[in-house]
Design a protein around this motif. Structure first.
Motif, PDB file in Angstrom:
ATOM      1  N   TYR A 243      -0.141   4.929  -2.678  1.00 26.53           N
ATOM      2  CA  TYR A 243      -0.663   5.198  -4.014  1.00 26.53           C
ATOM      3  C   TYR A 243      -1.740   6.277  -3.911  1.00 26.53           C
ATOM      4  CZ  TYR A 243       1.627   0.798  -5.222  1.00 26.53           C
ATOM      5  OH  TYR A 243       2.559  -0.202  -5.399  1.00 26.53           O
ATOM      6  N   VAL A 244      -1.577   7.353  -4.668  1.00 29.21           N
ATOM      7  CA  VAL A 244      -2.525   8.469  -4.660  1.00 29.21           C
ATOM      8  C   VAL A 244      -3.161   8.576  -6.037  1.00 29.21           C
ATOM      9  CG1 VAL A 244      -2.863  10.928  -4.251  1.00 29.21           C
ATOM     10  CG2 VAL A 244      -1.110   9.683  -2.952  1.00 29.21           C
ATOM     11  N   VAL A 252      -1.838   7.832 -11.278  1.00 26.31           N
ATOM     12  CA  VAL A 252      -1.638   7.436  -9.885  1.00 26.31           C
ATOM     13  C   VAL A 252      -0.191   7.766  -9.546  1.00 26.31           C
ATOM     14  CG1 VAL A 252      -1.672   5.556  -8.200  1.00 26.31           C
ATOM     15  CG2 VAL A 252      -3.298   5.549 -10.124  1.00 26.31           C
ATOM     16  N   SER A 253       0.003   8.620  -8.557  1.00 19.28           N
ATOM     17  CA  SER A 253       1.365   8.911  -8.126  1.00 19.28           C
ATOM     18  C   SER A 253       1.721   7.971  -6.981  1.00 19.28           C
ATOM     19  CB  SER A 253       1.526  10.377  -7.717  1.00 19.28           C
ATOM     20  OG  SER A 253       0.539  10.766  -6.770  1.00 19.28           O
ATOM     21  N   VAL A 254       2.950   7.451  -7.024  1.00 14.87           N
ATOM     22  CA  VAL A 254       3.408   6.437  -6.073  1.00 14.87           C
ATOM     23  C   VAL A 254       4.483   7.051  -5.192  1.00 14.87           C
ATOM     24  CG1 VAL A 254       4.260   4.076  -5.820  1.00 14.87           C
ATOM     25  CG2 VAL A 254       2.943   4.709  -7.858  1.00 14.87           C
ATOM     26  N   TRP A 255       4.312   6.938  -3.878  1.00  9.50           N
ATOM     27  CA  TRP A 255       5.167   7.638  -2.929  1.00  9.50           C
ATOM     28  C   TRP A 255       5.780   6.678  -1.914  1.00  9.50           C
ATOM     29  CZ3 TRP A 255       5.562  12.979  -3.604  1.00  9.50           C
ATOM     30  CH2 TRP A 255       4.634  13.544  -4.479  1.00  9.50           C
ATOM     31  N   ASP A 256       7.049   6.921  -1.605  1.00 12.00           N
ATOM     32  CA  ASP A 256       7.712   6.203  -0.522  1.00 12.00           C
ATOM     33  C   ASP A 256       7.611   7.038   0.746  1.00 12.00           C
ATOM     34  OD1 ASP A 256       8.473   4.140  -2.213  1.00 12.00           O
ATOM     35  OD2 ASP A 256      10.384   5.100  -2.735  1.00 12.00           O
ATOM     36  N   LEU A 257       7.027   6.469   1.794  1.00  8.36           N
ATOM     37  CA  LEU A 257       6.880   7.157   3.065  1.00  8.36           C
ATOM     38  C   LEU A 257       8.068   6.874   3.974  1.00  8.36           C
ATOM     39  CD1 LEU A 257       3.154   6.194   3.741  1.00  8.36           C
ATOM     40  CD2 LEU A 257       3.956   8.464   3.069  1.00  8.36           C
ATOM     41  N   ASP A 258       8.471   7.856   4.744  1.00  3.31           N
ATOM     42  CA  ASP A 258       9.489   7.587   5.752  1.00  3.31           C
ATOM     43  C   ASP A 258       8.819   6.892   6.942  1.00  3.31           C
ATOM     44  OD1 ASP A 258       8.067   9.649   6.907  1.00  3.31           O
ATOM     45  OD2 ASP A 258       9.819  10.848   7.459  1.00  3.31           O
ATOM     46  N   ALA A 259       9.624   6.502   7.930  1.00  4.60           N
ATOM     47  CA  ALA A 259       9.132   5.685   9.036  1.00  4.60           C
ATOM     48  C   ALA A 259       7.988   6.343   9.792  1.00  4.60           C
ATOM     49  CB  ALA A 259      10.275   5.361   9.993  1.00  4.60           C
ATOM     50  N   GLY A 260       8.028   7.655   9.944  1.00  3.25           N
ATOM     51  CA  GLY A 260       6.988   8.350  10.692  1.00  3.25           C
ATOM     52  C   GLY A 260       5.878   8.906   9.842  1.00  3.25           C
ATOM     53  N   ALA A 261       5.904   8.630   8.536  1.00  2.00           N
ATOM     54  CA  ALA A 261       4.928   9.183   7.590  1.00  2.00           C
ATOM     55  C   ALA A 261       4.861  10.697   7.711  1.00  2.00           C
ATOM     56  CB  ALA A 261       3.544   8.566   7.788  1.00  2.00           C
TER      57      ALA A 261
END
Length: 312
Positions: A243-244, A252-261
């Protein structure tokens, strides 16, 4: 509303590896839930000049004051609050984090970090991270056995030991990081999902970085679905969801991170008519609590401030 698709006890368990460290920085346990009748909006003291918020395992939120470094504690169940620490002339409190040892770590802007007892408000320790001028100690996160602080005006992070004696460590930012003059650079900070790195938001021009706490090497995170996170301020992470808080954009922008960020994909945007330049956020149960700093409102001793909660 939401748019889109949707610690260790005092050092005893620090050898218990990165998984525990990762759990430590995600904060409130999933079992803790905010009851439906708990307030979703509550006032802060007039003229408080808030910016940071911290919530631990218990239903209490802590708010720092840019006016005098004071700490205000609110019971999330009722919205009732009390001044825990009155502050002092020349002190500032910006970003905050609380740990399971009952300690509250405070970014003090003018080169200083403080550690408070979250029950009494007493100052336990003060760290001088940098010179007072030319620096802006802005935010803090907890990772493993250290608390990490950002400096918005210098290309470096600082870390201090948690709950024991030890020295300040200064970590220059290298790699993809390019420091811009006369603007706020590094701001919010959280640990990566694997507990091995740090995610730092660069407010201007609005970028996310994955930083090695060992070397300071910063890798720019690729953003998918939105070109930037301009005005990025506080960060909060739950698992691979980041959450940014984009303060002056009131969202608030919501982001899905990949495994390695290494890549972040936009999954949702949270907006609310009650947002008035929210700066930082903290979770309790199924809610995200945000503090309204009201940067666009000229501050006076009578200026009102509040915090609001939105569902996750």
């Amino acid at each position: 509303m939401i748019h889109g698709h949707p610690r260790p006890s005092r050092r005893a368990v620090l050898g218990g590896a990165a998984a525990l460290a990762a759990l430590a920085v995600t904060a409130a346990p999933a079992a803790a839930q905010a009851a439906a009748d708990w307030p979703t909006e509550f006032p802060l003291p007039d003229g408080w000049l808030p910016e940071g918020i911290a919530i631990g395992a218990k239903p209490y939120a802590y708010f720092g004051s840019r006016a005098n470094g004071g700490i205000y504690r609110v019971d999330l169940r009722t919205g009732a609050g009390t001044i825990l620490y009155a502050g002092a002339t020349g002190q500032i409190a910006v970003g905050l984090k609380t740990d399971r040892d009952g300690l509250l770590y405070v970014a003090g802007n003018t080169g200083v970090a403080r550690v408070h007892d979250s029950r009494t408000g007493d100052i336990v320790r003060t760290f001088q991270l940098s010179e007072a001028t030319g620096h802006f100690i802005n935010d803090v996160t907890l990772l493993g056995d250290r608390a990490w602080f950002t400096d918005s005006r210098a290309a470096q992070l600082y870390s201090v030991p948690r709950g024991r004696d030890g020295a300040v460590r200064t970590l220059p930012l290298t790699g993809d990081w390019v420091q811009l003059p006369d603007v706020n650079n590094a701001n919010g900070i959280v640990g990566t999902p694997d507990g091995r790195g740090l995610i730092v938001v660069k407010s201007t021009p609005g970028e996310l970085y994955n930083v090695s706490p060992k070397t300071g090497a910063a890798r720019k995170i690729t953003l998918v679905g939105q070109p930037d996170v301009v005005n990025g301020d506080g960060l909060w992470r739950i698992g691979r969801t980041l959450y940014v808080v984009q303060n002056r954009l009131n969202k608030v922008s919501v982001w899905d991170l990949d495994a390695g960020a290494t890549t972040a994909t936009l999954s949702a945007t949270i907006t609310d008519p009650r947002f008035d330049v929210p700066t930082t956020a903290a979770r309790f149960g199924d809610r995200l609590y945000l503090v309204n700093a009201r940067f666009t409102t000229p501050p006076t001793p009578e200026t009102t401030y509040n915090a609001v909660a939105v569902p996750l």
